[in-house]
Design an enzyme around this catalytic site. Structure first.
Site, short mmCIF file in Angstrom:
data_model
loop_
_atom_site.label_atom_id
_atom_site.label_comp_id
_atom_site.label_asym_id
_atom_site.label_seq_id
_atom_site.Cartn_x
_atom_site.Cartn_y
_atom_site.Cartn_z
N GLY A 86 0.81 -1.21 0.00
CA GLY A 86 0.00 0.00 0.00
C GLY A 86 0.83 1.26 0.00
N ARG A 87 2.11 1.08 0.29
CA ARG A 87 2.99 2.27 0.27
C ARG A 87 4.41 1.86 -0.07
NH1 ARG A 87 4.40 3.61 6.37
NH2 ARG A 87 3.94 1.61 7.29
N LYS A 107 9.94 2.14 0.35
CA LYS A 107 8.81 2.08 1.28
C LYS A 107 8.45 3.51 1.68
CE LYS A 107 7.54 -0.18 5.65
NZ LYS A 107 8.03 -1.02 6.73
N GLY A 120 -0.03 6.18 1.45
CA GLY A 120 1.10 5.65 0.69
C GLY A 120 2.45 6.17 1.15
N ARG A 171 14.41 -0.51 1.18
CA ARG A 171 14.54 -1.77 1.90
C ARG A 171 15.07 -2.83 0.95
NH1 ARG A 171 9.42 -3.95 5.20
NH2 ARG A 171 8.43 -4.15 3.17
N ASP A 243 1.09 -11.47 7.03
CA ASP A 243 1.67 -10.66 5.94
C ASP A 243 3.03 -10.11 6.34
OD1 ASP A 243 -0.22 -9.22 7.72
OD2 ASP A 243 0.56 -7.44 6.72
N ASN A 244 3.40 -10.25 7.59
CA ASN A 244 4.72 -9.80 8.03
C ASN A 244 5.63 -10.98 8.36
OD1 ASN A 244 3.85 -7.16 7.78
ND2 ASN A 244 3.22 -7.01 9.93
N ASP A 253 9.40 -6.02 8.48
CA ASP A 253 8.41 -5.09 9.00
C ASP A 253 8.68 -4.67 10.44
OD1 ASP A 253 6.43 -3.60 7.80
OD2 ASP A 253 5.57 -5.41 6.94
#
Ligand code: AMP
Ligand code: MG
Length: 469
Positions: A86-87, A107, A120, A171, A243-244, A253
């Site tokens: 999303g960002r 990121k 974002g 990242r 998701d992490n 994350d």
């Protein structure tokens, strides 16, 4: 600037991502650039202004194939059918001088179709937090994504606290494949995509795996190793949503994560983790839960589902033992034991119990054990001395105890109050604390900056971290 891109994710089906460029920012300026990492990646640059323009998202480097990745995930146990970058934007991949393929991702680079309600963007605080902590993890020898650059955008962004300076983190990761990347296709019943993803993950990370079950076995092993390494340095990830949880077994994350000062099994920093789902001592249980979600996704690609479920269940059920063995190996080393025996678990747990009762500092107590001055860390010295007698006699069959302890017990960790002080200074334009922390954390097993090793005073304690990233 030359980045030797060699992209593979961009060759996967269109349904895996959305192609789009980063959104340019007003005034990109380099805050930090990781030259050592750049060398490993084969990135050549001697112009930090150009680096700011590229890693601020204002100029696409040649060979980039920018895209936002699709994924889903369980957040605090609740399934969210669509998350995605999303960002963040994946610029592409490079194969480093060490032969390892890695993603280069921006990121905070602007909205994407997966932004939902978000802007974002990222603000300076979390960007520098991730930069310092991920590089500290790397120096501690713990698998992690890394930080190549931090760029300030010259734009203001809005969070609960008000207007804050915007920033972008570059990242670097072995990949950004997550448990949630498998979940999105499995839950949608997109079996072909699931198979494609499985084969891609095997090729990229576990080339010896013969199929989905081998992949599951390998990820379980990598995650068991990772989580016990976290625990051995008092690290609390804080948001172990699926998701992490990276397929490659890297820490990913760095939102509300923190290193613990005073030891407590139930320690939580994240302000949104009200139930302690991701508390320090809950982490092994949660990673098993996450692997069960990966298993559930992977079995969807088998024709004979019953047989697949049976095998996957067996693999996941084997994980607590993996975690136990790995935990024992790590914590035994912390007290100088290289060949753990029956009884060592009880010896370690007794020590942790004393530490918890006395609120002893996690990092400094173990470091002091190595230095022979641990009694000072305990309010109840008598109890510690009793434990110490048992320990001393146990060490008689461990000739290398000192050396083992020296490299298992860091002299410095990125303490939460130091991270917060560093961010506060950076917001007002002073990057000195950032550089000081970075320098000391680069060699964590050597005493170089006693002041940074000191636990927070009562007034300095920063008990909570916030997700307003
Ligand atoms: P995280 O908590 O960083 O793991 O993010 C969870 C999800 O929220 C991911 O899909 C992120 O891309 C998304 N997200 C987090 N912050 C933002 C933001 N400021 N704008 C858009 N999406 C965001
Ligand atoms: Mg995330």
């Amino acid at each position: 600037m030359h980045i030797p891109f060699d992209n593979s994710y961009a060759d996967l089906p269109d349904s895996f991502y959305t192609r789009l460029d980063p959104t340019p920012v007003a005034q990109p300026k380099i805050l930090a650039f990781n030259e050592n990492l750049a060398k490993v990646l084969g990135i050549e640059t001697d112009d930090l202004n150009e680096a700011a323009v590229v890693f601020g998202g204002n100029k696409l480097p040649q060979g980039a194939a920018p895209l936002a990745q699709l994924y889903a995930g369980h957040q605090f146990g609740t399934y969210n059918p669509q998350l995605g970058d999303g960002r963040a934007i994946l610029l592409g991949e490079v194969i480093g001088t060490d032969g390892i393929r890695r993603d280069i991702q921006l990121k905070g680079s602007g909205p994407t179709p997966y932004s939902r309600m978000g802007d974002g963007r990222a603000w300076l605080g979390p960007v520098l937090r991730e930069y310092v902590i991920s590089e500290a993890m790397h120096a501690l020898g713990i698998p992690t994504t890394r930080a190549l650059a931090a760029v300030s955008t010259g734009e203001q962004i809005w969070r609960e606290q008000g207007a804050l300076p915007g920033a972008i983190l570059t990242r670097v990761a072995r990949s950004h494949l997550r448990v949630g990347t498998f979940q999105v296709f499995a839950h949608r019943g997109e079996v072909e995509n699931l198979k494609t993803l499985t084969n891609y993950a095997i090729r990229r990370h576990y080339p010896d795996a013969k199929g989905p079950m081998d992949l599951l076995r390998a990820v379980c092993a990598a995650q068991a190793d990772l989580v016990t390494r976290w625990m051995s340095v008092g690290f609390i990830h804080g948001v172990m949503n699926t998701d992490n949880c990276a397929i490659a077994g890297e820490t990913i994350d760095y939102g509300p994560c923190a290193f613990m000062d005073a030891f407590h099994q139930n320690r939580v920093f994240s302000s949104i983790d009200q139930q302690g789902r991701y508390a320090f001592g809950a982490q092994p249980g949660i990673v098993v839960w996450n692997m069960a979600q990966l298993a559930t996704s992977l079995v969807q690609q088998f024709d004979d589902k019953d047989a697949a479920v049976e095998e996957a269940t067996e693999i996941v059920h084997a994980m607590p033992k993996l975690l136990e063995d790995s935990w024992l190996k790590r914590f035994a080393a912390k007290i100088g034991i290289t060949a753990p025996q029956k009884g060592d678990t009880a010896l370690i747990e007794e020590l942790l119990g004393l530490m918890q009762t006395d609120g002893a500092d996690f990092a400094n107590t173990f470091r002091a054990l190595y230095k022979g001055s641990a009694q000072d860390q305990f309010a109840n010295r008598e109890a510690f001395e009793k434990w110490s007698e048992k320990w001393t006699s146990r060490l008689q069959s461990e000739p290398d105890a000192k050396a083992v302890m020296q490299t298992a017990n860091p002299a410095i960790i990125p303490r939460n109050h130091r991270i917060e002080q560093m961010i506060e200074a950076a917001v007002s334009g002073d990057m000195d604390p950032f550089h000081r922390l970075q320098k000391a954390l680069a060699t964590p097993f050597t005493e170089t900056d006693a002041e940074l090793s000191r636990p927070p005073s009562q007034q300095e304690i920063v008990p909570a971290t916030f997700c307003g990233t």
